[in-house]
Design a protein around this motif. Structure first.
Motif, PDB file in Angstrom:
ATOM      1  N   GLN A 102      25.157  15.207  32.330  1.00  0.00           N
ATOM      2  CA  GLN A 102      24.661  15.488  33.587  1.00  0.00           C
ATOM      3  C   GLN A 102      23.074  14.573  33.903  1.00  0.00           C
ATOM      4  O   GLN A 102      22.600  14.497  33.069  1.00  0.00           O
ATOM      5  CB  GLN A 102      24.451  16.952  34.259  1.00  0.00           C
ATOM      6  N   ASN A 103      23.222  14.615  35.088  1.00  0.00           N
ATOM      7  CA  ASN A 103      21.859  13.893  35.478  1.00  0.00           C
ATOM      8  C   ASN A 103      20.698  14.833  35.476  1.00  0.00           C
ATOM      9  O   ASN A 103      20.807  15.706  36.146  1.00  0.00           O
ATOM     10  CB  ASN A 103      21.998  13.240  37.084  1.00  0.00           C
ATOM     11  N   TYR A 151      19.406  16.426  38.808  1.00  0.00           N
ATOM     12  CA  TYR A 151      20.592  17.257  39.267  1.00  0.00           C
ATOM     13  C   TYR A 151      20.431  18.692  38.573  1.00  0.00           C
ATOM     14  O   TYR A 151      20.352  19.629  39.116  1.00  0.00           O
ATOM     15  CB  TYR A 151      21.964  16.661  38.987  1.00  0.00           C
ATOM     16  N   LEU A 152      20.247  18.447  37.020  1.00  0.00           N
ATOM     17  CA  LEU A 152      20.155  19.809  36.229  1.00  0.00           C
ATOM     18  C   LEU A 152      19.047  20.405  36.631  1.00  0.00           C
ATOM     19  O   LEU A 152      19.092  21.726  36.805  1.00  0.00           O
ATOM     20  CB  LEU A 152      20.407  19.618  34.808  1.00  0.00           C
ATOM     21  N   LYS A 211      17.232  20.571  39.472  1.00  0.00           N
ATOM     22  CA  LYS A 211      17.527  20.943  40.818  1.00  0.00           C
ATOM     23  C   LYS A 211      18.221  22.404  40.798  1.00  0.00           C
ATOM     24  O   LYS A 211      18.079  23.195  41.466  1.00  0.00           O
ATOM     25  CB  LYS A 211      18.219  19.823  41.725  1.00  0.00           C
ATOM     26  N   GLN A 212      19.196  22.359  40.002  1.00  0.00           N
ATOM     27  CA  GLN A 212      20.248  23.414  40.073  1.00  0.00           C
ATOM     28  C   GLN A 212      19.745  24.561  39.299  1.00  0.00           C
ATOM     29  O   GLN A 212      19.644  25.787  39.583  1.00  0.00           O
ATOM     30  CB  GLN A 212      21.709  23.186  39.278  1.00  0.00           C
TER      31      GLN A 212
END
Length: 99
Positions: free
Chosen positions: A54-55, A58-59, A61-62
């Protein structure tokens, strides 16, 4: 002024290294995650997301969304509570680096 501009690439490189995530620390933290998301970031439980590859952004942020409560998942809450900002960066770097 031009003298400082010549040093800019070096300063940016050093700054990036200072902010670089610790992949080994992320791997160590990921041991807990592996129960649901798999040892290599590939979930064994249907419906659970694969984290491998995964980016990074992105990780992070999540993970922050889970910790702040803007992304709600009761199962994640106890795992997110102790994580620091550095832990989240390190976990994201580890999972982003997996294939």
């Amino acid at each position: 002024m031009q003298r400082w501009l010549g040093a800019l690439p070096l300063l940016m490189l050093l700054w990036g290294q200072a902010l670089a995530a610790d992949i080994e620390a992320g791997k160590a933290k990921a041991v807990v995650c592996s129960a649901c998301h798999g040892v290599e970031g590939k979930a064994l439980i249907p419906g659970y997301p694969h984290l491998a590859g995964q980016n990074h952004a992105y990780l992070v942020k999540q993970l922050k969304a889970f910790k702040e409560g803007s992304r709600k998942e009761p199962l994640m809450l106890p795992f997110m509570a102790p994580l620091t900002e550095a832990d989240m960066e390190n976990l994201a770097a580890y999972y982003a680096g997996l294939k």
